[in-house]
Design a protein around this motif. Structure first.
Motif, PDB file in Angstrom:
ATOM      1  N   GLY A  80      16.580  27.865  42.802  1.00 55.40           N
ATOM      2  CA  GLY A  80      17.156  27.275  41.603  1.00 55.40           C
ATOM      3  C   GLY A  80      18.022  26.075  41.925  1.00 55.40           C
ATOM      4  N   THR A  81      18.166  25.186  40.945  1.00 59.25           N
ATOM      5  CA  THR A  81      18.967  23.968  41.112  1.00 59.25           C
ATOM      6  C   THR A  81      20.071  23.955  40.071  1.00 59.25           C
ATOM      7  N   ILE A  82      21.281  23.601  40.489  1.00 54.38           N
ATOM      8  CA  ILE A  82      22.426  23.500  39.590  1.00 54.38           C
ATOM      9  C   ILE A  82      22.895  22.055  39.566  1.00 54.38           C
ATOM     10  N   LEU A  83      22.994  21.496  38.365  1.00 52.17           N
ATOM     11  CA  LEU A  83      23.520  20.145  38.175  1.00 52.17           C
ATOM     12  C   LEU A  83      24.996  20.281  37.788  1.00 52.17           C
ATOM     13  N   PHE A  84      25.907  20.088  38.760  1.00 49.78           N
ATOM     14  CA  PHE A  84      27.338  20.149  38.508  1.00 49.78           C
ATOM     15  C   PHE A  84      27.800  18.809  37.952  1.00 49.78           C
ATOM     16  N   ASP A  85      28.604  18.852  36.884  1.00 52.95           N
ATOM     17  CA  ASP A  85      29.062  17.633  36.224  1.00 52.95           C
ATOM     18  C   ASP A  85      30.555  17.758  35.948  1.00 52.95           C
ATOM     19  N   THR A  86      31.370  16.973  36.684  1.00 52.61           N
ATOM     20  CA  THR A  86      32.815  17.018  36.448  1.00 52.61           C
ATOM     21  C   THR A  86      33.222  16.284  35.176  1.00 52.61           C
ATOM     22  N   ARG A  87      32.352  15.437  34.638  1.00 43.62           N
ATOM     23  CA  ARG A  87      32.545  14.735  33.361  1.00 43.62           C
ATOM     24  C   ARG A  87      33.700  13.729  33.408  1.00 43.62           C
ATOM     25  N   ASP A  88      34.195  13.379  34.594  1.00 41.67           N
ATOM     26  CA  ASP A  88      35.319  12.441  34.653  1.00 41.67           C
ATOM     27  C   ASP A  88      35.058  11.416  35.746  1.00 41.67           C
ATOM     28  N   SER A  89      33.941  10.753  35.685  1.00 43.77           N
ATOM     29  CA  SER A  89      33.488   9.789  36.695  1.00 43.77           C
ATOM     30  C   SER A  89      34.603   8.826  37.079  1.00 43.77           C
ATOM     31  N   PRO A  90      34.636   8.442  38.363  1.00 44.34           N
ATOM     32  CA  PRO A  90      33.763   8.929  39.422  1.00 44.34           C
ATOM     33  C   PRO A  90      34.433  10.032  40.218  1.00 44.34           C
ATOM     34  N   ILE A  91      33.655  10.923  40.863  1.00 40.97           N
ATOM     35  CA  ILE A  91      34.245  11.884  41.784  1.00 40.97           C
ATOM     36  C   ILE A  91      34.285  11.232  43.152  1.00 40.97           C
ATOM     37  N   ALA A  92      35.261  11.593  43.889  1.00 43.20           N
ATOM     38  CA  ALA A  92      35.462  10.956  45.187  1.00 43.20           C
ATOM     39  C   ALA A  92      35.067  11.908  46.303  1.00 43.20           C
ATOM     40  N   GLY A  93      33.878  12.440  46.211  1.00 46.68           N
ATOM     41  CA  GLY A  93      33.418  13.364  47.227  1.00 46.68           C
ATOM     42  C   GLY A  93      34.286  14.593  47.239  1.00 46.68           C
ATOM     43  N   VAL A 110      10.165   5.495  54.384  1.00 46.05           N
ATOM     44  CA  VAL A 110       9.032   6.183  53.767  1.00 46.05           C
ATOM     45  C   VAL A 110       9.124   5.972  52.269  1.00 46.05           C
ATOM     46  N   ALA A 111       8.038   6.309  51.592  1.00 46.49           N
ATOM     47  CA  ALA A 111       8.025   6.086  50.140  1.00 46.49           C
ATOM     48  C   ALA A 111       9.042   6.962  49.436  1.00 46.49           C
ATOM     49  N   ALA A 112       9.139   8.183  49.871  1.00 43.79           N
ATOM     50  CA  ALA A 112      10.107   9.098  49.267  1.00 43.79           C
ATOM     51  C   ALA A 112      10.451  10.136  50.308  1.00 43.79           C
ATOM     52  N   ARG A 113      11.695  10.594  50.288  1.00 45.32           N
ATOM     53  CA  ARG A 113      12.128  11.509  51.331  1.00 45.32           C
ATOM     54  C   ARG A 113      12.803  12.712  50.698  1.00 45.32           C
ATOM     55  N   GLY A 114      12.497  13.904  51.154  1.00 40.25           N
ATOM     56  CA  GLY A 114      13.127  15.119  50.668  1.00 40.25           C
ATOM     57  C   GLY A 114      13.059  16.190  51.724  1.00 40.25           C
ATOM     58  N   GLY A 115      13.873  17.218  51.574  1.00 37.91           N
ATOM     59  CA  GLY A 115      13.849  18.317  52.533  1.00 37.91           C
ATOM     60  C   GLY A 115      12.678  19.235  52.288  1.00 37.91           C
ATOM     61  N   ASP A 116      12.705  20.372  52.994  1.00 37.26           N
ATOM     62  CA  ASP A 116      11.620  21.336  52.819  1.00 37.26           C
ATOM     63  C   ASP A 116      11.667  21.977  51.441  1.00 37.26           C
ATOM     64  N   ASN A 117      12.847  22.111  50.885  1.00 40.83           N
ATOM     65  CA  ASN A 117      13.004  22.749  49.582  1.00 40.83           C
ATOM     66  C   ASN A 117      13.738  21.813  48.640  1.00 40.83           C
ATOM     67  N   VAL A 118      13.731  22.189  47.362  1.00 40.55           N
ATOM     68  CA  VAL A 118      14.492  21.439  46.368  1.00 40.55           C
ATOM     69  C   VAL A 118      15.978  21.678  46.616  1.00 40.55           C
ATOM     70  N   SER A 119      16.775  20.636  46.514  1.00 43.75           N
ATOM     71  CA  SER A 119      18.211  20.776  46.722  1.00 43.75           C
ATOM     72  C   SER A 119      18.791  21.741  45.698  1.00 43.75           C
ATOM     73  N   PRO A 120      19.552  22.747  46.135  1.00 39.41           N
ATOM     74  CA  PRO A 120      20.139  23.678  45.162  1.00 39.41           C
ATOM     75  C   PRO A 120      21.294  23.065  44.382  1.00 39.41           C
ATOM     76  N   ILE A 121      21.795  21.911  44.815  1.00 36.93           N
ATOM     77  CA  ILE A 121      22.960  21.301  44.166  1.00 36.93           C
ATOM     78  C   ILE A 121      22.695  19.818  43.928  1.00 36.93           C
ATOM     79  N   ILE A 122      22.970  19.389  42.701  1.00 43.23           N
ATOM     80  CA  ILE A 122      23.092  17.977  42.371  1.00 43.23           C
ATOM     81  C   ILE A 122      24.453  17.843  41.708  1.00 43.23           C
TER      82      ILE A 122
END
Length: 936
Positions: free
Chosen positions: A775-788, A859-871
């Protein structure tokens, strides 16, 4: 007796015609009575021929009466069960006419509106079974039309579409409307009250009882309506007072101050003690954030009464008072500064000093208490201050009367007018009511406010236009004029009580507050000052959310702002024009919440739903029949003990007892939960919906506004997915991390809200498992920008994110690289904007680029073996996607406007496709090699 009547009234049958079968019970009784039991079997003894035999007269020829009774009870239970009995605890009267539903749909009903709709739906279910017609009347509708007779299906739709209104109900008008109606038979009236009296509850209930049989609903004490009084603008923050109906339970929660973007600036806890009707708290905020506050609301209690809109009148302006040296401290009660400071300190930040000092401190209002001569340099600085938007407030006195300058609204006469002089009064003068064009409109004038001395203005044609307050003889008391973007205001009396009693009155405080408000144009804007009216700008709905003004709303007259009654013509909200807005709130400072007092039984809304009794009754009948079989075997001798044949029959007796005793016990144990919860649903409806359709889901945070925006955002994104892709998502759904199964959802949108509680160990385990299983979770702090995740000061969204992520198993993260598959899953993207732009998006760290695959390192597009669980990001994507039911955007997108909204939609589509299809784009780079091998 009433309890038995209510119990019988709550019982209904799905196949009532089968109850006629009960008439066959006498026939069953007769058949059982005339049929003798089987003869008793006795082992024939060869040595003792007559031992153990009884006379024929003692052998029973008929079944015992108690056994007959058991069988008849089992037969009756089986017949009743087949008639599909249903028990509904909802109070129902025994009327023959239609079902009339009277609904209090004012703001006190909003916080528990879903509970009320559930209760109405239960009543409509009973009406549908009986085939009865329905009438629905709402007591808070502005222009009620003649109630129509509806079938139960149409009534269900009406209940579903009904919404609470942001004003109080008008029960008297509804009762008059009911009295004009005619019914076929005595109607059954269900009153879904808001739990409050409003001074007319008993008369309303008695009037309903004259028309039909009445059942009344009310809230439980812990769910009774709650409201917020207008806040106090204290030195440390907003002083909050909450009101409720006094109850024998404690109640607590939090209140929040929010800015124009809906961001929570600060929260504070509140606590209602047992039997207390009020709770007080303070939202501590610095001046800058306090002035950004536009809305204060009770969290998790959505109603117009639990919201206070904060307009410019509640903002604390910095006010500079020109004070002399030590004279003020030596005789404070004779000092002008003392009275000005005491009047303004509750509403403003006070700065004292010389003219140069206070002007350099960044003030909005400059107060000159009886300053006569001003140097040329000071004159120029003050004039620039006013022309750039400041307010100059001056007071009369001996110095100004002797030597005036041109920094006054009107020309002044030399000298002052006082009792005993050439231009004298016989008695001290009082004030006349304020005109609608005056900023002081609506203020009440006490009889003890008098003026004995004043600075006079030279008569002129323009004098009347500049006069804001006048005495009974027509002479001006307060004058004002606009200069550049600012204002110059003059009180023609001194700031201390030497010339009038005004400085020691409450009117003095209110008048100075109105003058200070001019620093932002409120009450002094061109539209309101000239016309004296405030058109509706935005109004609250019943849940306390600002929306477009009601079409029926009418403008407010300036003199009505403080005294108007909230209703359909003047709903709560913002009135005026941009830059000159005033707030009208649903709950006032002196409004009292009184409990419902009708002298009748009031049923709680939180009653149980209708229970099906079919299966519990069938199980009970089966248990009775098994006990009957056991007793019959005993009567026929199968369970009897013969001492001489004990060895031969031991095994058979043990088997019989085991079968006939253990089986009923097992069935009885299985029946216990059936009685506790009849007809349990085999599946959770929410899980069934999610299993049948792939849905976009969001995490329920507990913050009503955030959750509604998440739902609207995923709804809008779903419409775009339907229009642009082959994926057609069903309605979005909110998930509770504590209760719901997350495995049905490939993607979760998780907005950050300070109201979110810490994750429990159970929720942490479920979220970790969800991410590990793809599963993938899109976390959104809603107060752009986050500083890592760097250390340092964090915004509210960042702080919440860090608090929640600290318990989760998070993989290494990195800023999304430009060649990540997420940038080209469906659209080619270079950035990921939402409502805001410029924030960094973080994603699971990818392995290093393999130089053997791409000699140039690309490369044209790069990704890991699986879908990232976090965005993870903070651009408030849901707000950019959000649409209302009509397809209109709900939030402005800055700074890029509609072009930025389009890019936000494209990012959302990329995220959904990425979460559902994985890294298929990266696999396309292998296609040439595979085709080459196939060709060979």
């Amino acid at each position: 007796m009433f309890g038995l009547t209510a119990l019988i009234a709550g019982l209904s049958f799905g196949a009532a015609y089968l109850l006629w079968t009960l008439a066959a019970l006498p026939i069953i009784y007769w058949l059982l009575r005339v049929t003798p039991p089987a003869p008793k079997r006795i082992v024939f003894p060869p040595l003792r021929l007559l031992f153990g035999l009884k006379s024929a007269e003692e052998t029973p020829a008929r079944t015992p009466w108690w056994l007959l009774l058991m069988r008849l009870i089992a037969a009756a239970l089986a017949i009743i069960a087949l008639a599909q009995p249903i028990y509904d605890a909802t109070p129902l009267a025994a009327g023959q006419g239609p079902l009339v539903m009277v609904v209090d749909n004012g703001w006190p009903a909003a916080a528990q509106w879903q509970t009320r709709q559930d209760a109405m739906n239960r009543s409509l279910t009973g009406a549908s079974r009986d085939g009865r017609q329905v009438m629905i009347l709402a007591t808070a509708e502005g222009n009620p039309s003649t109630a129509q007779v509806l079938d139960p299906g149409a009534a269900l739709k009406t209940v579903e579409d009904m919404v609470p209104r942001p004003w109080l109900p008008d029960r008297a008008k509804t009762l008059e409307q009911l009295k004009t109606m005619t019914f076929a038979g005595r109607p059954q009236i269900m009153w879904y009250s808001d739990g409050l009296d409003h001074g007319d509850a008993k008369a309303f209930a008695d009037g309903l009882a004259e028309i039909g049989d009445v059942g009344i609903f009310g809230d439980e004490p812990d769910k009774a309506p709650m409201a917020m009084r207008p806040p106090e603008n204290a030195n440390t923050g907003f002083g909050i007072t909450l009101a409720r109906v006094p109850a024998d339970i404690a109640r607590n929660g939090r209140v929040a101050a929010m800015d124009a973007r809906g961001q929570i600036l600060e929260t504070a806890p509140y606590q209602f003690d047992i039997a207390s009707g009020e709770a007080k708290t303070t939202i501590a905020l610095p001046l800058e954030l306090r002035n950004d506050t536009v809305r204060i609301a009770v969290m998790a209690n959505e109603s117009a009464g639990s919201v206070q809109i904060v307009d410019a009148r509640f903002r604390r302006r910095p006010v500079g008072i020109v004070a002399s040296g030590g004279g003020d401290l030596a005789s404070p009660y004779l000092s002008d500064v003392y009275y000005i400071e005491r009047a303004l300190s509750p509403y403003a930040e006070i700065h004292k000093g010389s003219i140069e000092q206070v002007l350099e401190s960044g003030i909005a209002v400059l107060v000159l208490p009886d300053v006569g001569a001003i140097s040329a340099e000071q004159h120029d600085r003050i004039q620039r201050f006013v022309e750039e938007g400041g307010v100059l407030l001056r007071f009369g006195g001996a110095r100004l009367a002797t030597r005036a300058d041109d920094l006054v609204p009107v020309r002044l006469r030399t000298g002052e007018r006082l009792m005993g002089s050439a231009m004298t009064w016989a008695t001290p003068q009082r004030l006349t009511p304020f005109q609608d064009e005056s900023p002081f409109r609506g203020l009440l004038i006490a009889d003890d406010v008098t003026v004995a001395r004043q600075v006079l203005a030279e008569p002129s044609v323009e004098l009347a236009d500049h006069t804001w307050a006048r005495l009974t003889d027509g002479t001006p008391l307060v004058t004002g004029t606009a200069k550049g973007q600012g204002w110059i205001v003059l009180f023609h009396v001194s700031a201390s009580p030497g010339w009038s009693t005004l400085p020691i009155s409450g009117l003095y405080v209110d008048m100075l507050r109105r003058v200070v408000e001019l620093s932002e144009g409120v009450a002094g804007g061109a539209a309101s000052a000239k016309t004296g009216t405030f058109p509706p700008y935005q109004t609250l709905d019943g849940f306390g959310h600002l929306e477009r003004a009601y079409p029926e709303a009418t403008p407010l007259r300036a003199s009505e702002i403080e005294t108007v009654t909230v209703g359909p013509l003047h709903p709560p909200g913002l009135y005026g024009v941009q830059g000159a807005l005033v707030a009208l709130n649903a709950f006032g400072a002196r409004t009292v919440l009184k409990p419902l007092d009708v002298g009748r039984t009031v049923f709680a809304y939180a009653g149980g739903a209708a229970e099906e009794l079919k299966w519990p009754m069938l199980e009970l009948a089966l248990i009775i029949l098994l006990v009957d079989a056991l007793l019959s075997l005993w009567l026929r001798g199968y369970l009897g003990f013969d001492l001489r044949g004990l060895r031969r029959r031991t095994a058979r007796a043990v088997s019989s007892v085991a079968i006939l005793v253990l089986i009923p016990l097992v069935l009885a144990a299985a029946a216990v939960p059936a009685f506790a919860a009849p007809a349990p649903a085999p599946f959770d409806p929410k899980e069934l919906e999610s299993a049948l359709d792939t849905r976009l889901a969001y995490v329920i945070t507990g913050d009503g506004e955030v959750d509604q925006m998440s739902r609207a955002g995923l709804f809008g994104l779903g419409l775009q997915l339907r229009a642009r892709t082959a994926y057609e998502p069903a309605e979005p759904i909110g998930v509770d991390l504590e209760k719901d199964n997350l495995s049905f959802y490939p993607l979760l949108y998780w907005p950050m809200s300070p109201a979110e509680k810490d994750l429990s160990p159970r929720a942490v385990a479920k979220v970790d498992q969800f991410m590990r299983e793809g599963g993938t979770i899109l976390f959104d702090t809603r107060d752009s920008p986050i500083a890592g995740l760097a250390t340092g000061a964090a915004s509210a969204g960042e702080a919440t994110l860090r608090r929640l992520l600290s318990k989760l198993d998070i993989p290494p993260l990195e800023p999304a690289p430009s060649d990540h598959v997420l940038t080209r899953t469906f659209y080619l993207l270079k950035e990921f904007p939402g409502r805001w732009s410029g924030g960094q998006v973080w994603i699971e760290a990818l392995p290093a680029v393999d130089p053997n695959r791409a000699p140039d390192g690309k490369v044209a597009a790069r990704g890991g073996d699986n879908v990232s669980p976090i965005i993870m990001g903070g651009n408030d994507w849901a707000a950019a996607w959000a649409l209302d039911e009509a397809g209109n955007p709900l939030a402005a997108v800055v700074p890029g406007g509609e072009q930025q909204r389009e890019m936000a939609i494209r990012f959302g589509i990329n995220v959904v496709i990425y979460a559902m299809t994985g890294n298929y784009k990266t696999d396309q780079v292998h296609v040439p090699a595979l085709l080459e091998r196939l060709g060979k």
